[in-house]
Design a protein around this motif. Sequence first.
Motif, PDB file in Angstrom:
ATOM      1  N   VAL A  24      35.209 -17.344  14.848  1.00 29.53           N
ATOM      2  CA  VAL A  24      34.581 -17.045  16.127  1.00 29.53           C
ATOM      3  C   VAL A  24      34.883 -15.615  16.532  1.00 29.53           C
ATOM      4  N   LYS A  25      36.165 -15.272  16.533  1.00 28.49           N
ATOM      5  CA  LYS A  25      36.567 -13.934  16.951  1.00 28.49           C
ATOM      6  C   LYS A  25      37.605 -13.396  15.983  1.00 28.49           C
ATOM      7  N   THR A  26      37.250 -12.339  15.251  1.00 27.93           N
ATOM      8  CA  THR A  26      38.202 -11.698  14.361  1.00 27.93           C
ATOM      9  C   THR A  26      39.033 -10.715  15.174  1.00 27.93           C
ATOM     10  N   VAL A  27      40.346 -10.875  15.120  1.00 27.18           N
ATOM     11  CA  VAL A  27      41.251 -10.051  15.917  1.00 27.18           C
ATOM     12  C   VAL A  27      41.738  -8.852  15.122  1.00 27.18           C
ATOM     13  N   ALA A  28      42.201  -9.085  13.895  1.00 31.85           N
ATOM     14  CA  ALA A  28      42.730  -8.009  13.053  1.00 31.85           C
ATOM     15  C   ALA A  28      42.212  -8.203  11.641  1.00 31.85           C
ATOM     16  N   GLU A  29      41.934  -7.098  10.979  1.00 27.92           N
ATOM     17  CA  GLU A  29      41.399  -7.166   9.627  1.00 27.92           C
ATOM     18  C   GLU A  29      42.112  -6.141   8.757  1.00 27.92           C
ATOM     19  N   ASN A  30      42.380  -6.510   7.526  1.00 26.04           N
ATOM     20  CA  ASN A  30      43.020  -5.619   6.561  1.00 26.04           C
ATOM     21  C   ASN A  30      41.942  -5.167   5.586  1.00 26.04           C
ATOM     22  N   ARG A  31      41.216  -4.125   5.948  1.00 24.66           N
ATOM     23  CA  ARG A  31      40.091  -3.672   5.130  1.00 24.66           C
ATOM     24  C   ARG A  31      40.555  -2.969   3.867  1.00 24.66           C
ATOM     25  N   ARG A  32      41.713  -2.367   3.918  1.00 26.38           N
ATOM     26  CA  ARG A  32      42.249  -1.649   2.761  1.00 26.38           C
ATOM     27  C   ARG A  32      42.580  -2.605   1.610  1.00 26.38           C
ATOM     28  N   ALA A  33      42.888  -3.853   1.931  1.00 28.32           N
ATOM     29  CA  ALA A  33      43.262  -4.827   0.905  1.00 28.32           C
ATOM     30  C   ALA A  33      42.122  -5.079  -0.077  1.00 28.32           C
ATOM     31  N   ARG A  34      40.897  -5.007   0.380  1.00 24.74           N
ATOM     32  CA  ARG A  34      39.756  -5.251  -0.514  1.00 24.74           C
ATOM     33  C   ARG A  34      39.641  -4.159  -1.573  1.00 24.74           C
ATOM     34  N   TYR A  35      40.161  -2.978  -1.294  1.00 25.79           N
ATOM     35  CA  TYR A  35      40.163  -1.880  -2.252  1.00 25.79           C
ATOM     36  C   TYR A  35      41.384  -1.947  -3.161  1.00 25.79           C
ATOM     37  N   GLU A  36      42.529  -2.303  -2.609  1.00 28.02           N
ATOM     38  CA  GLU A  36      43.791  -2.270  -3.337  1.00 28.02           C
ATOM     39  C   GLU A  36      44.010  -3.470  -4.272  1.00 28.02           C
ATOM     40  N   TYR A  37      43.388  -4.621  -3.981  1.00 29.94           N
ATOM     41  CA  TYR A  37      43.679  -5.852  -4.715  1.00 29.94           C
ATOM     42  C   TYR A  37      42.412  -6.525  -5.221  1.00 29.94           C
ATOM     43  N   ALA A  38      42.576  -7.265  -6.304  1.00 28.05           N
ATOM     44  CA  ALA A  38      41.531  -8.155  -6.818  1.00 28.05           C
ATOM     45  C   ALA A  38      41.946  -9.572  -6.429  1.00 28.05           C
ATOM     46  N   PHE A  39      41.081 -10.303  -5.727  1.00 26.71           N
ATOM     47  CA  PHE A  39      41.435 -11.608  -5.182  1.00 26.71           C
ATOM     48  C   PHE A  39      41.142 -12.726  -6.168  1.00 26.71           C
ATOM     49  N   GLU A  40      42.074 -13.668  -6.255  1.00 25.56           N
ATOM     50  CA  GLU A  40      41.894 -14.878  -7.054  1.00 25.56           C
ATOM     51  C   GLU A  40      41.392 -16.013  -6.176  1.00 25.56           C
ATOM     52  N   ASP A  41      42.171 -16.387  -5.166  1.00 28.91           N
ATOM     53  CA  ASP A  41      41.816 -17.459  -4.236  1.00 28.91           C
ATOM     54  C   ASP A  41      42.035 -16.978  -2.815  1.00 28.91           C
ATOM     55  N   ILE A  42      41.284 -17.573  -1.893  1.00 29.42           N
ATOM     56  CA  ILE A  42      41.442 -17.253  -0.476  1.00 29.42           C
ATOM     57  C   ILE A  42      41.729 -18.555   0.268  1.00 29.42           C
ATOM     58  N   TYR A  43      42.757 -18.534   1.105  1.00 29.80           N
ATOM     59  CA  TYR A  43      43.180 -19.701   1.870  1.00 29.80           C
ATOM     60  C   TYR A  43      43.099 -19.389   3.358  1.00 29.80           C
ATOM     61  N   ASP A  44      42.867 -20.415   4.146  1.00 32.90           N
ATOM     62  CA  ASP A  44      42.957 -20.313   5.596  1.00 32.90           C
ATOM     63  C   ASP A  44      44.238 -21.022   6.015  1.00 32.90           C
ATOM     64  N   ALA A  45      45.086 -20.310   6.733  1.00 32.42           N
ATOM     65  CA  ALA A  45      46.366 -20.870   7.151  1.00 32.42           C
ATOM     66  C   ALA A  45      46.494 -20.763   8.658  1.00 32.42           C
ATOM     67  N   GLY A  46      47.086 -21.793   9.254  1.00 37.38           N
ATOM     68  CA  GLY A  46      47.429 -21.707  10.664  1.00 37.38           C
ATOM     69  C   GLY A  46      48.633 -20.798  10.812  1.00 37.38           C
ATOM     70  N   ILE A  47      48.878 -20.326  12.012  1.00 34.04           N
ATOM     71  CA  ILE A  47      50.001 -19.434  12.244  1.00 34.04           C
ATOM     72  C   ILE A  47      50.764 -19.923  13.470  1.00 34.04           C
ATOM     73  N   VAL A  48      52.096 -19.934  13.379  1.00 35.15           N
ATOM     74  CA  VAL A  48      52.929 -20.386  14.489  1.00 35.15           C
ATOM     75  C   VAL A  48      53.189 -19.192  15.398  1.00 35.15           C
ATOM     76  N   LEU A  49      52.712 -19.263  16.637  1.00 29.56           N
ATOM     77  CA  LEU A  49      52.841 -18.180  17.601  1.00 29.56           C
ATOM     78  C   LEU A  49      53.472 -18.686  18.888  1.00 29.56           C
ATOM     79  N   VAL A  50      54.091 -17.780  19.638  1.00 31.48           N
ATOM     80  CA  VAL A  50      54.564 -18.116  20.977  1.00 31.48           C
ATOM     81  C   VAL A  50      53.466 -17.694  21.965  1.00 31.48           C
ATOM     82  N   GLY A  51      53.597 -18.120  23.220  1.00 31.48           N
ATOM     83  CA  GLY A  51      52.542 -17.931  24.213  1.00 31.48           C
ATOM     84  C   GLY A  51      52.079 -16.512  24.411  1.00 31.48           C
TER      85      GLY A  51
END
Length: 159
Positions: A11-38
Amino acid sequence: MARPRPSGDKVKTVAENRRARYEYAFEDIYDAGIVLVGTEVKALRFGEGSIAESYAEVKDGEVWLVNANIPEFSHGNRHNHEPKRPRKLLLTQREIAKLHGAVARQGMTLVPLSVYFNTRGKAKVELALAKGRKLHDKRAHEKEKDWKREQGRLLRERG
């Protein structure tokens, strides 16, 4: 293999690592939840945060997001969060075991690609199992990408 994600899940992308697409070749992509405080959630909802220098690591059967910068919330009080603290990522045990094996045996890297909110309002991290590219690989990838762009241009002009 990574879970197939339904289209339109971001829905809303907050932060993106665009440099990673140049630096790395991807095998698999996972979606992970993240534990955050308020206050971290509030800061992310305001669009603040950076994952440019961050990475993920498997430690003690858990996956941690390291060096991600979520600045302190401007209206927070004395209970504000630490900006660069390690944050736990939520994955299934099977996914964690697969990631641990790939990182330990094959020399792969866990690279966060983006932080976003899904349709249910939960903060998620798009995590890639990647292998670093050498300089000649980067050049070949750029060359191939330019050729495909030129190919598309030529096909549009002709037909």
